[in-house]
Enzyme design. Sequence first.
Site, PDB file in Angstrom:
ATOM      1  N   ALA A   6      61.012   4.239 -13.372  1.00 23.64           N
ATOM      2  CA  ALA A   6      60.152   5.055 -12.509  1.00 23.64           C
ATOM      3  C   ALA A   6      60.987   5.817 -11.481  1.00 23.64           C
ATOM      4  O   ALA A   6      60.764   7.006 -11.238  1.00 23.64           O
ATOM      5  CB  ALA A   6      59.118   4.173 -11.822  1.00 23.64           C
ATOM      6  N   TYR A   7      61.948   5.130 -10.888  1.00 27.91           N
ATOM      7  CA  TYR A   7      62.831   5.772  -9.902  1.00 27.91           C
ATOM      8  C   TYR A   7      63.569   6.953 -10.525  1.00 27.91           C
ATOM      9  O   TYR A   7      63.587   8.059  -9.968  1.00 27.91           O
ATOM     10  CB  TYR A   7      63.822   4.741  -9.374  1.00 27.91           C
ATOM     11  N   ALA A   8      64.165   6.746 -11.699  1.00 24.90           N
ATOM     12  CA  ALA A   8      64.930   7.808 -12.337  1.00 24.90           C
ATOM     13  C   ALA A   8      64.027   8.961 -12.760  1.00 24.90           C
ATOM     14  O   ALA A   8      64.412  10.134 -12.669  1.00 24.90           O
ATOM     15  CB  ALA A   8      65.696   7.257 -13.539  1.00 24.90           C
ATOM     16  N   ALA A   9      62.813   8.656 -13.230  1.00 26.03           N
ATOM     17  CA  ALA A   9      61.891   9.703 -13.640  1.00 26.03           C
ATOM     18  C   ALA A   9      61.511  10.600 -12.467  1.00 26.03           C
ATOM     19  O   ALA A   9      61.432  11.829 -12.602  1.00 26.03           O
ATOM     20  CB  ALA A   9      60.640   9.083 -14.263  1.00 26.03           C
TER      21      ALA A   9
ATOM     22  N   LYS B 111      63.349  11.093  -9.793  1.00 24.77           N
ATOM     23  CA  LYS B 111      64.542  11.881  -9.473  1.00 24.77           C
ATOM     24  C   LYS B 111      64.728  13.016 -10.483  1.00 24.77           C
ATOM     25  O   LYS B 111      65.219  14.094 -10.142  1.00 24.77           O
ATOM     26  CB  LYS B 111      65.769  10.981  -9.441  1.00 24.77           C
TER      27      LYS B 111
END
Length: 255
Positions: A159-162, A164
Site C-alpha cells: 500500500a505504501y509503495a502504491a 508513492k
Amino acid sequence: MTITSNKIALVTGASRGLGRNTALSVARHGGDVVITYQSRAEEAQAVVAEIEALGRKAVALQFDSGDVASFAGFAERLRAALKTTFGRDTFDHLVNNAGHGDYALIADTTEAQFDWLVDVHFKGVLFLTQALLPVLADGGRIVNLSTGLTRVSFPGYGAYAAVKGAVEVLSVYMAKELGSRGIAVNTVAPGAIETDFGGGAVRDNPEINKVFADMTALGRAGVPDDIGPMIAGLLSEDNRWVNAQRIEVSGGQGI
C-alpha cells in the site's frame, strides 16, 4: 555546487530523518530554510539552531501533512513567517518529504491504514502544493519524495509503495502544468535508509538491515547523508534542466 543566495526552501517533516538532513544540506549549500514538524517542536527548534549556526536563516512551523483542511491556514502562517524572518513574500523550493511507513501485508492492510497513507503521502502532497502555488516563486523547484519500493518489491509495503507510485505520476503532471512558470518538478526515490522511519526497522534491526544491504550493489543500507545532499544539489542552478524525472538514490538496490 551552491544554491543561489537568498533562496528559501520549505522542507516538510524536517525535525528528524531525511527531512532534517535535507534541511541542513540546503543550509550548507547556501540556502535558507523553512522546516515543518507535526509534534516534535523541541527537535524542530534544534534543527533551526543548527541551520543558524551554519550562518543561514531558518524558522520552524507546525504542520500536519494529513490534515488538508488546515492547509489554507498553514499557507497564511507561511506568508507571515516569510515576511518576518526573511523579508520575502515568496519562497523558492518545496520539498514534500513528510511521511510515515506502515508495514502490513496486503491481506492484512486495513482501510484506516490505507486512508492514512493516502492522506499523508498523496492527497497531502497534491493539496499542499496547490495551496502553496501562490507563494512559490516562478522559476522555483518542487521535489516530491517517493521510494525505491515502487521499482523493487518488499512484502509488507504494498500500500505504501502504491501510494508513492501515485506521487511519481503526479510529479510528471505537476512538471507539465507548472512549466510555464519555470518551475521544475522531480521525484527523488530513496532506497532503504537507516532512520527511525517505519519504527527504525532498517536502522535498528540487524536482520532487516542485512536483507537490504544484500540487495544493494554497494553492499550496505543507506544513511541520511546519502540523500539530503543529493536533494540540495537537485535544487541548485547546476541542475536547472532536470525536470519531470524519477531519480532513485539507492546505491543500486535490487539490480
